[in-house]
Design a protein around this motif. Sequence first.
Motif, PDB file in Angstrom:
ATOM      1  N   ASP A   1       0.805  -1.213   0.000  1.00  0.00           N
ATOM      2  CA  ASP A   1       0.000   0.000   0.000  1.00  0.00           C
ATOM      3  C   ASP A   1       0.842   1.269   0.000  1.00  0.00           C
ATOM      4  O   ASP A   1       0.605   2.172  -0.781  1.00  0.00           O
ATOM      5  CB  ASP A   1      -0.929   0.005   1.208  1.00  0.00           C
ATOM      6  N   LEU A   2       1.821   1.356   0.867  1.00  0.00           N
ATOM      7  CA  LEU A   2       2.560   2.602   1.039  1.00  0.00           C
ATOM      8  C   LEU A   2       4.055   2.331   1.057  1.00  0.00           C
ATOM      9  O   LEU A   2       4.501   1.411   1.733  1.00  0.00           O
ATOM     10  CB  LEU A   2       2.137   3.232   2.370  1.00  0.00           C
ATOM     11  N   THR A   3       4.804   3.102   0.297  1.00  0.00           N
ATOM     12  CA  THR A   3       6.256   3.005   0.291  1.00  0.00           C
ATOM     13  C   THR A   3       6.819   4.399   0.540  1.00  0.00           C
ATOM     14  O   THR A   3       6.511   5.330  -0.201  1.00  0.00           O
ATOM     15  CB  THR A   3       6.764   2.473  -1.064  1.00  0.00           C
TER      16      THR A   3
ATOM     17  N   MET B   1       1.699   9.517  -6.040  1.00  0.00           N
ATOM     18  CA  MET B   1       3.144   9.661  -5.874  1.00  0.00           C
ATOM     19  C   MET B   1       3.471  11.116  -5.582  1.00  0.00           C
ATOM     20  O   MET B   1       2.788  12.016  -6.041  1.00  0.00           O
ATOM     21  CB  MET B   1       3.872   9.257  -7.155  1.00  0.00           C
ATOM     22  N   GLY B   2       4.566  11.312  -4.833  1.00  0.00           N
ATOM     23  CA  GLY B   2       5.010  12.675  -4.588  1.00  0.00           C
ATOM     24  C   GLY B   2       6.052  12.730  -3.496  1.00  0.00           C
ATOM     25  O   GLY B   2       6.493  11.716  -2.962  1.00  0.00           O
ATOM     26  N   ILE B   3       6.419  13.937  -3.156  1.00  0.00           N
ATOM     27  CA  ILE B   3       7.386  14.185  -2.097  1.00  0.00           C
ATOM     28  C   ILE B   3       6.597  14.511  -0.829  1.00  0.00           C
ATOM     29  O   ILE B   3       5.642  15.313  -0.874  1.00  0.00           O
ATOM     30  CB  ILE B   3       8.325  15.363  -2.472  1.00  0.00           C
ATOM     31  N   LEU B   4       6.975  13.932   0.283  1.00  0.00           N
ATOM     32  CA  LEU B   4       6.287  14.122   1.552  1.00  0.00           C
ATOM     33  C   LEU B   4       6.296  15.610   1.917  1.00  0.00           C
ATOM     34  O   LEU B   4       7.335  16.258   1.907  1.00  0.00           O
ATOM     35  CB  LEU B   4       6.983  13.302   2.646  1.00  0.00           C
ATOM     36  N   GLY B   5       5.127  16.151   2.212  1.00  0.00           N
ATOM     37  CA  GLY B   5       5.005  17.560   2.572  1.00  0.00           C
ATOM     38  C   GLY B   5       4.711  18.469   1.396  1.00  0.00           C
ATOM     39  O   GLY B   5       4.430  19.648   1.583  1.00  0.00           O
TER      40      GLY B   5
ATOM     41  N   GLN C   1      18.203  15.768   1.287  1.00  0.00           N
ATOM     42  CA  GLN C   1      17.408  14.551   1.148  1.00  0.00           C
ATOM     43  C   GLN C   1      15.932  14.900   1.138  1.00  0.00           C
ATOM     44  O   GLN C   1      15.507  15.909   1.698  1.00  0.00           O
ATOM     45  CB  GLN C   1      17.686  13.597   2.306  1.00  0.00           C
ATOM     46  N   CYS C   2      15.149  14.043   0.497  1.00  0.00           N
ATOM     47  CA  CYS C   2      13.697  14.190   0.504  1.00  0.00           C
ATOM     48  C   CYS C   2      13.075  12.814   0.707  1.00  0.00           C
ATOM     49  O   CYS C   2      13.707  11.794   0.458  1.00  0.00           O
ATOM     50  CB  CYS C   2      13.201  14.843  -0.777  1.00  0.00           C
ATOM     51  N   GLN C   3      11.831  12.815   1.178  1.00  0.00           N
ATOM     52  CA  GLN C   3      11.108  11.554   1.397  1.00  0.00           C
ATOM     53  C   GLN C   3      10.073  11.390   0.284  1.00  0.00           C
ATOM     54  O   GLN C   3       9.118  12.173   0.206  1.00  0.00           O
ATOM     55  CB  GLN C   3      10.389  11.548   2.755  1.00  0.00           C
ATOM     56  N   ALA C   4      10.291  10.402  -0.557  1.00  0.00           N
ATOM     57  CA  ALA C   4       9.359  10.113  -1.654  1.00  0.00           C
ATOM     58  C   ALA C   4       8.299   9.144  -1.153  1.00  0.00           C
ATOM     59  O   ALA C   4       8.598   8.164  -0.467  1.00  0.00           O
ATOM     60  CB  ALA C   4      10.096   9.512  -2.835  1.00  0.00           C
ATOM     61  N   LEU C   5       7.046   9.427  -1.496  1.00  0.00           N
ATOM     62  CA  LEU C   5       5.925   8.621  -1.034  1.00  0.00           C
ATOM     63  C   LEU C   5       5.197   8.045  -2.244  1.00  0.00           C
ATOM     64  O   LEU C   5       4.885   8.778  -3.191  1.00  0.00           O
ATOM     65  CB  LEU C   5       4.971   9.509  -0.228  1.00  0.00           C
TER      66      LEU C   5
END
Length: 167
Positions: free
Chosen positions: A27-29, A71-75, A56-60
Motif C-alpha cells: 500500500d505505502l512506500t 506519488m510525490g514528495i512528503l510535505g 534529502q527528501c522523502q518520496a511517497l
Amino acid sequence: MATAELSCQVSEEDCERREAFWAEWKDLTLSTRPEEGCSLHEEDTQRHETYHRQGQCQALVQRSPWLVMRMGILGRGLQEYQLPYQRVLPLPIFTPAKMGAAKEEREDTPLQLRELLALETALGGQCMERQDVAEITKQLPPVVPVSKPGALRRSLSRSMSQEAQRG
C-alpha cells in the motif's frame, strides 16, 4: 537510501455461499532519496579539508487495488494517476476437461447450451431481424481520410466550438 513499506491484507469469507476473497498489496512506500539540485561541496586546499552535504527528501508512493497510484514528495502534496487495467491472472476462457477422451467418456453438454443449440437448429441458422451489410453501412457516418494527424484535431475542435455557439 532508507525505505519503509506498509502492506495491506483483506480477506472475506461467506460460508453460506461458499465464497472467499483474499487480497494483499503493497500500500505505502516511503523512501529517503537524495534531493536533486540540493548539494553543497566545499574544498579548502590550504587546510586539506573537504565538506560535502547532500539534501534529502522523502518520496511517497501509495498504491490501491482500484488501480490508483499516488506519488510525490512528503510535505509537497501527491499526484494521483489512474493506472491502465491489466488482468492479474491469465485465466483461460475455455479448457476442456479431457482432451483425448472418447465420445462416450466425455461429460454431457450443459442444459442451457443444449437448449440454445436446439433453438439455433430450429431457426435453421437464420436471424429474424437480419440486415444486409449495405443497409448497416448506410446508417454510419462517412469515413473521412486524414492526411495529417493535426488536421483531425483542428476539425474536431472547430465543430465542437460551433456546437457550443449553437447551444
